[in-house]
Design a protein around this motif. Structure first.
Motif, PDB file in Angstrom:
ATOM      1  N   TYR A   1     -10.134 -33.059  13.166  1.00 18.42           N
ATOM      2  CA  TYR A   1      -9.789 -34.455  13.454  1.00 18.42           C
ATOM      3  C   TYR A   1      -9.162 -34.455  14.835  1.00 18.42           C
ATOM      4  CZ  TYR A   1      -9.743 -34.122   8.334  1.00 18.42           C
ATOM      5  OH  TYR A   1     -10.052 -33.832   7.021  1.00 18.42           O
TER       6      TYR A   1
ATOM      7  N   HIS B   1      -3.945 -29.507   9.224  1.00 12.13           N
ATOM      8  CA  HIS B   1      -4.347 -30.805   8.669  1.00 12.13           C
ATOM      9  C   HIS B   1      -3.832 -31.012   7.252  1.00 12.13           C
ATOM     10  CE1 HIS B   1      -7.259 -27.973   7.175  1.00 12.13           C
ATOM     11  NE2 HIS B   1      -7.722 -28.847   6.311  1.00 12.13           N
TER      12      HIS B   1
ATOM     13  N   ASN C   1      -2.535 -35.314   6.169  1.00 12.84           N
ATOM     14  CA  ASN C   1      -3.844 -35.767   6.641  1.00 12.84           C
ATOM     15  C   ASN C   1      -3.955 -37.286   6.473  1.00 12.84           C
ATOM     16  OD1 ASN C   1      -6.562 -36.247   7.114  1.00 12.84           O
ATOM     17  ND2 ASN C   1      -7.201 -34.332   6.177  1.00 12.84           N
TER      18      ASN C   1
ATOM     19  N   VAL D   1      -6.585 -39.270   7.268  1.00 11.11           N
ATOM     20  CA  VAL D   1      -7.928 -39.846   7.339  1.00 11.11           C
ATOM     21  C   VAL D   1      -8.143 -40.924   6.270  1.00 11.11           C
ATOM     22  CG1 VAL D   1      -9.132 -38.087   5.917  1.00 11.11           C
ATOM     23  CG2 VAL D   1     -10.368 -39.298   7.717  1.00 11.11           C
ATOM     24  N   GLY D   2      -7.553 -40.735   5.092  1.00  7.11           N
ATOM     25  CA  GLY D   2      -7.684 -41.744   4.027  1.00  7.11           C
ATOM     26  C   GLY D   2      -7.060 -43.070   4.437  1.00  7.11           C
TER      27      GLY D   2
ATOM     28  N   TYR E   1      -6.910 -44.215   7.411  1.00  6.54           N
ATOM     29  CA  TYR E   1      -7.800 -44.857   8.394  1.00  6.54           C
ATOM     30  C   TYR E   1      -9.018 -45.487   7.704  1.00  6.54           C
ATOM     31  CZ  TYR E   1      -5.032 -42.027  11.617  1.00  6.54           C
ATOM     32  OH  TYR E   1      -3.998 -41.457  12.303  1.00  6.54           O
ATOM     33  N   LEU E   2      -9.586 -44.767   6.759  1.00  4.49           N
ATOM     34  CA  LEU E   2     -10.803 -45.265   6.113  1.00  4.49           C
ATOM     35  C   LEU E   2     -10.518 -46.470   5.215  1.00  4.49           C
ATOM     36  CD1 LEU E   2     -12.565 -41.875   5.265  1.00  4.49           C
ATOM     37  CD2 LEU E   2     -13.294 -43.551   6.959  1.00  4.49           C
TER      38      LEU E   2
ATOM     39  N   PHE F   1      -5.024 -29.869  -3.011  1.00  3.90           N
ATOM     40  CA  PHE F   1      -5.042 -31.004  -2.101  1.00  3.90           C
ATOM     41  C   PHE F   1      -5.886 -32.159  -2.644  1.00  3.90           C
ATOM     42  CE2 PHE F   1      -6.614 -33.485   1.414  1.00  3.90           C
ATOM     43  CZ  PHE F   1      -5.493 -33.669   2.189  1.00  3.90           C
ATOM     44  N   MET F   2      -7.021 -31.810  -3.268  1.00  5.12           N
ATOM     45  CA  MET F   2      -7.918 -32.871  -3.759  1.00  5.12           C
ATOM     46  C   MET F   2      -7.200 -33.741  -4.788  1.00  5.12           C
ATOM     47  SD  MET F   2     -10.359 -32.050  -1.991  1.00  5.12           S
ATOM     48  CE  MET F   2     -10.361 -30.610  -0.969  1.00  5.12           C
TER      49      MET F   2
ATOM     50  N   VAL G   1      -4.399 -36.051  -3.287  1.00  8.84           N
ATOM     51  CA  VAL G   1      -4.848 -37.297  -2.668  1.00  8.84           C
ATOM     52  C   VAL G   1      -4.909 -38.423  -3.711  1.00  8.84           C
ATOM     53  CG1 VAL G   1      -6.837 -38.389  -1.559  1.00  8.84           C
ATOM     54  CG2 VAL G   1      -6.060 -36.145  -0.790  1.00  8.84           C
TER      55      VAL G   1
END
Lengths: 79, 573
Positions: free
Chosen positions: B420, B441, B445, B447-448, B450-451, B484-485, B488
Motif C-alpha cells: 500500500y 501493514h 491496515n 484499506v477497509g 478506504y473501501l 488478522f482475517m 477485521v
C-alpha cells in the motif's frame, strides 16, 4: 446511456459467461447514481459493493459518467 | 501456565510457573513485555544477551476459532528495535494444548553446534543435537522431522538463511498439511534463532494439559457469538475463501496505491495477470486448491495450494503481499515465477516482502532490469548459497540501497513497506512510520476504511486517529493469538465486548470496561516504544524515507503529506 462495468472478486461468479477482458455493458438512465447501478446489477449484498472509477472509490450518490468505465469490487479489510 | 526457559549456552531447560507480571498475557503482549523487561536494549541482536520468545496467543489451544497465531519476539537484527512477528500453522494450538505460555530461548550454543528443541505430548522438553541437519532447507527438514516424530507434529524452523544469520531470515511454520509454508517473516527472527544455534522447535500436537477455562459455559456462549460475527463478515465468509488475500490486487491497484517498479508507480502494467481473480482461476484449472485450510481451528480458509501446469504443488498460500513484493515491485507479471520465488523464500527461510523489495531496489539502481524473472530467481537462490550478493540482499533493502548508492529505498527502521503506497493511502504511511515494528501493514491496515468510505485515502484528515485506533486494536488481538482475517470482522464495540467476556471466562478475572482492546493494546505499544527508546530510537526514526515526501506517485501524483508533529502525536494516550 451505456456504462462499461468490470466485475471483480466473487461478483463475476454471479454473471455466467462473464468475460474479464470485455466487462459488461449496462444501460443506465442519464443522471443515474452508483446506487442505481448497484440496484440494476441485482447484487444481493449492496453494502459489500465497492465501485471505483478514475482511481477513486465512488460514493453511493455519485453520478455515473458517460464513457467512464467503472470497476465493481468488494469490501476487504486487509490481508 | 508454564514458562519453558532454555539456555543454549549451557544446554539446560527449566520449566516454571508464569510470573504474576505476565498473568493474562499471551502472544505479542507477552513477547513484548518480556523482551522489554529482560533484554538489554543496546545488545547485539545476534549475541547471547538477546532472547527469542515463542508465545502462543492467550486464546490459542482453546475452542475459539482462528486463534492459531504464535508470536515470536526478540530484538530485531533488521530494525535494531523490538520485534514481534506472528505466524499461523499448527504450533500455537499445540503449545496451548500443552499449557505452555511461552518458551524463552536464552544464551548461545557453542559456535558450530545446532539443536532441535522438542516438546513431547506429555510436555517433556529436550534439546537434541541436530548437526546433521546443518544447511537443510525447510521443506526437506520438515519432511524428515514428520517421518521421525510422526505426522501429529508441529514445526517452527529456519532454513539456510537463518543459519547464515541474515537480517531477512524468517522462521517457517508447518501448516495443517505439514508444509513449512507459513512464515514469521518480518524482522529477521530466523537470524536470531540461527544465532542461538536452534534449527527447529518441534511440538507434539497431542497434548492434553491445556490451561483450564474458568467458566466453560460462558466461554462456549461467547465463542458462538464470535463464530456468528465472523460468518456474517463478507470478507471472511465470501472473499477470503474464494480468492484469499490476493483479492486485494484489484482494488488497491484501481485506487492507484499498488507500489510497483520500486514504488515509481501506483498502478502496474499487466496487473490482471497477477490478480487474485487470475490466480484463483489458474489454480482451479490446474487442479489445485484455491480454498485451503492452512491453520489449526480455522473457519475462514484464506489459504491456497498453488500448483504448476502439471498440477504439482509449488507453494502454499500465495499471498497478496508476496504477489506485490515479487511481482509488483519487480515488474514480474507472471504468477508461476512469483510462486517459484515464494517457494524458494519459504524453503531458504527468508521474508518474501523485504526480499522482493531488496530485489526491486537493486533493479531500480540498474543492477538488473525490472521484469527479469531469471535474475530474481538467481538473486533469491544466492541467499541460500551465502554468496557476496546473497549476503547483501539478505542484509535488507537499506544495505542494498547503500551498496548501489541508491536512495529510493522504501523502508522504515530498515523494514520494507507493504503493498500500500503511503502517498496514495496516507494512513498506511502513518502506520509504517510510527509502528514500533518498522513498516508493517498488519500493525494497522486502513484499506477497509478506504473501501467503505470511512476515510478518503488522499485526505490527511482522520488518518492519524484511525491508524492509532487500529494499532491499539491489533496489538490487543495479536496478544490473543487471533488471526488478522478474523480481527477485521471483530472491530466493533460489540466484538470487543464479546472478546472481553472470553478473556474473563478463560481467566476468571474481572476486566475493567476499557481493558479490551484499548488499555491492553496501549500497554503493549508502550512497552515496545519504551524498548525502542532505550535502544536509541527517537522521533526522527518515526518518519518515512524522503522520496515519499518529494516524489509524486502516479496516477494521483500526490506525496505523503502528514506533518511530523502529527506523527509524533499518534501515541499520545
Amino acid at each position: 446511456m451505456k456504462v462499461t462495468v468490470r466485475l471483480y472478486g466473487t461478483w463475476r461468479q454471479r454473471f455466467p459467461g462473464y468475460e474479464p477482458s470485455e466487462g459488461i455493458e449496462v444501460e443506465v438512465p442519464e443522471g443515474a447514481t452508483v446506487r442505481d447501478l448497484v440496484t440494476l446489477l441485482e447484487i444481493p449484498e449492496p453494502r459489500q459493493v465497492v465501485v471505483i472509477a478514475g482511481g477513486r472509490v465512488l460514493k453511493a450518490e455519485d453520478k455515473m459518467q458517460r464513457q467512464v468505465p467503472v470497476d465493481v469490487m468488494q469490501t476487504i479489510g486487509g490481508g | 501456565m508454564k514458562f519453558v526457559r532454555v539456555n543454549m549456552t549451557g544446554g539446560t531447560v527449566d520449566v516454571d510457573g508464569v510470573p504474576q507480571d505476565y498473568a493474562g498475557l499471551g502472544g505479542r503482549g507477552l513477547t513484548s513485555a518480556l523482551i522489554n523487561a529482560e533484554v538489554p536494549p543496546t545488545c547485539d541482536p545476534l549475541g547471547p544477551e538477546n532472547k527469542l520468545v515463542f508465545a502462543p496467543g492467550f486464546m490459542s489451544g482453546t475452542p475459539l476459532p482462528n486463534t492459531s497465531r504464535i508470536s515470536l519476539g526478540a530484538k530485531s537484527p533488521l530494525t535494531g528495535g523490538i520485534k514481534e512477528s506472528n505466524v499461523g500453522g499448527t504450533v500455537a494450538t499445540a503449545l496451548g494444548r500443552l499449557g505452555i505460555t511461552a518458551i524463552i530461548v536464552e544464551g548461545q550454543a557453542p559456535q558450530g553446534s545446532l539443536y532441535f528443541l522438542r516438546i513431547d505430548e506429555t510436555g517433556n522438553v529436550s534439546l537434541i543435537p541436530a548437526q546433521e541437519y546443518e544447511g537443510k532447507r525447510t521443506y526437506e527438514l520438515v519432511d524428515k522431522l514428520l517421518e521421525v516424530y510422526g505426522q501429529k507434529t508441529s514445526v517452527l524452523c529456519i532454513g539456510p538463511a537463518g543459519e547464515h544469520r541474515l537480517a531477512l531470515a524468517s522462521v517457517q511454520s508447518s501448516d495443517a498439511d505439514g508444509r513449512p509454508c507459513r512464515a514469521a517473516g518480518r524482522g529477521g527472527l530466523g537470524a536470531v534463532m540461527g544465532a542461538k544455534g536452534l534449527k527447529a522447535l518441534i511440538v507434539d500436537q497431542r497434548g492434553r494439559s491445556a490451561d483450564p477455562i474458568a467458566d466453560p459455559e460462558a466461554f462456549r456462549e461467547a465463542v458462538k457469538a464470535v463464530v456468528k460475527m465472523v460468518q456474517a463478515d463478507h470478507m471472511s465468509a465470501e472473499v477470503m475463501p474464494k480468492l484469499g488475500t490476493a483479492a486485494l490486487v484489484a482494488p488497491v491497484n484501481a485506487m492507484g496505491a499498488f507500489p510497483c517498479y520500486n514504488a515509481r508507480q501506483g498502478t502496474l502494467d499487466g496487473w490482471e495477470r497477477i490478480s487474485g481473480e487470475a490466480m484463483a482461476e489458474m489454480i482451479q484449472e490446474r487442479g489445485g486448491n484455491p480454498t485451503h485450510m492452512g491453520c489449526s481451528q480455522c473457519m475462514i480458509h484464506c489459504s491456497n495450494e498453488f500448483v504448476d501446469v502439471d498440477g504439482r504443488f509449488v507453494t502454499g498460500s500465495l499471498e497478496y503481499e508476496t504477489i506485490w513484493a515479487m511481482g509488483g515491485m519487480t515488474g514480474i507479471v507472471d504468477l508461476d515465477t512469483i510462486a517459484r520465488l515464494d517457494r524458494l523464500c519459504d524453503d531458504i527461510g527468508v521474508d518474501t516482502m523485504s526480499t522482493g523489495v531488496g530485489i526491486a531496489v537493486a533493479m531500480d539502481a540498474g543492477y538488473k532490469e525490472f521484469g527479469d524473472a531469471a535474475a530474481a530467481l538467481e538473486m533469491v537462490e544466492e541467499l541460500a548459497q551465502g554468496t557476496e550478493f546473497g549476503r547483501l540482499l539478505g542484509s535488507g533493502p537499506d544495505a542494498v540501497g547503500k551498496h548501489f548508492g541508491h536512495d529510493r529505498v522504501p523502508t522504515v527502521k530498515g523494514q520494507s513497506i507493504a503493498a500500500y503506497d503511503p502517498r496514495a493511502m496516507l494512513g498506511h504511511g502513518v502506520t509504517y512510520a510510527t509502528s514500533p515494528m518498522g513498516a508493517d501493514h498488519t500493525a494497522g491496515n486502513l484499506v477497509g476504511a478506504y473501501l467503505t468510505h470511512m476515510l478518503d485515502p488522499l485526505n490527511p484528515e482522520g488518518q492519524v486517529a484511525t491508524s492509532a485506533f487500529l494499532q491499539v486494536a491489533m496489538a490487543a488481538y495479536d496478544t490473543m493469538g487471533q488471526c488478522f482475517m478474523a480481527n477485521v470482522a471483530l472491530l466493533s464495540p460489540e466484538s470487543f465486548a464479546v472478546m472481553s467476556k472470553l478473556i474473563e471466562a478463560k481467566s476468571g478475572a474481572q476486566l475493567e470496561a476499557d481493558e479490551f482492546p484499548h488499555a491492553l493494546g496501549r500497554r503493549v505499544l508502550k512497552a515496545e516504544r519504551e524498548f525502542n527508546r532505550k535502544a536509541g530510537f527517537t522521533e526522527e526514526d518515526d518518519r518515512l524515507p524522503r522520496f515519499f515526501y518529494s516524489e509524486p506517485l502516479p496516477p494521483h501524483n500526490t506525496v505523503f503529506s502528514i506533518a511530523d508533529e502529527e506523527l509524533d502525536g499518534v501515541f499520545d494516550f
